[in-house]
Design an enzyme around this catalytic site. Sequence first.
Site, PDB file in Angstrom:
ATOM      1  N   ALA A 175      34.721  40.311  43.569  1.00 42.76           N
ATOM      2  CA  ALA A 175      33.215  40.247  43.267  1.00 42.76           C
ATOM      3  C   ALA A 175      32.704  39.239  42.729  1.00 42.76           C
ATOM      4  CB  ALA A 175      32.907  41.506  42.533  1.00 42.76           C
TER       5      ALA A 175
ATOM      6  N   GLY B 272      38.206  42.974  44.900  1.00 43.53           N
ATOM      7  CA  GLY B 272      37.688  43.439  46.184  1.00 43.53           C
ATOM      8  C   GLY B 272      38.321  42.564  47.449  1.00 43.53           C
TER       9      GLY B 272
ATOM     10  N   GLU C 129      41.186  44.675  48.196  1.00 42.31           N
ATOM     11  CA  GLU C 129      40.687  45.830  48.989  1.00 42.31           C
ATOM     12  C   GLU C 129      40.348  45.523  50.506  1.00 42.31           C
ATOM     13  OE1 GLU C 129      38.537  48.829  46.084  1.00 42.31           O
ATOM     14  OE2 GLU C 129      38.023  46.801  46.010  1.00 42.31           O
TER      15      GLU C 129
ATOM     16  N   GLU D 167      40.105  45.274  37.897  1.00 43.53           N
ATOM     17  CA  GLU D 167      39.023  46.026  37.651  1.00 43.53           C
ATOM     18  C   GLU D 167      39.067  46.667  36.394  1.00 43.53           C
ATOM     19  OE1 GLU D 167      38.833  45.507  42.131  1.00 43.53           O
ATOM     20  OE2 GLU D 167      40.369  46.189  40.683  1.00 43.53           O
TER      21      GLU D 167
END
Length: 267
Positions: A75, A120, A123, A143
């Site tokens: 992010a 992310g 991910e 996270e």
Amino acid sequence: MLNRAVRRFSEVHCKLDSLDKGIRVLTLQREKPKNALGKLLVEQLRNNLNSIKFDQEARVAIVKSSVEGVFCSGADLKERKEMNELEVERFVDSLRQSFNEIEDLPVPVIGVVEGFALGGGLELALACDFRFALPSAVVALPETSLAIIPGAGGTQRLPRLIGSMRAKQMIFTGARFTAEQVADWGLFTQISESPYQEALGLAEQIASNGPIAVKMAKLAIKSGVAKELQEGMQIEKLCYARIIPTQDRIEALKAFQEKRKPQFQGK
């Protein structure tokens, strides 16, 4: 405001290239801050995914980075800090949908991780059908160290790949691991000193097969893997039925009889 709009129009954080044999390459190229997932990058990613989805000539997609040492740093925390709660919720949902769109592309998707894949970024890689990595590539879902959880599929895709115990270890601790350290976890298809070339080799091998057959095989596996066996068999039956009337199937039989390579048209 005008300068910002012009800069937004001119900056390319995610580009799409077309190679021979129906291979499409998505390149993340946001130099600063290291392919962080900001609004513009995600917007361009989704636009390019939509282009691939409706590209009748596309056979395989590769996702890689042109930023040295980084696949995707996760992010954009500076951008996130300026968001209110509703904006955060909407952006994370957009990110989640983006990665679902990668997973749902009708063609196989290969991720090439040649550096850091954090949060992310990991991910994103998890949404690909295959992942190739450098031994020194670093992966993590950090996270929880930021008082949040993975919100774009990490808590769901990771345990399905490597098992819940190892997924919990990664998520609960937020620890970083090299690809070499997790070589036997099932996270990566192959760990190599030349992951992009290995990915291209796999892409070319896939692209040489019947394109409709590959798409139906992907659909059958994805749709059936979480079902009971008999329900999955019915999904396979439906996918097979869509292949029977194709011209490519007839071409393959003719080519076999004539002892030549088939020329598939995706019809």
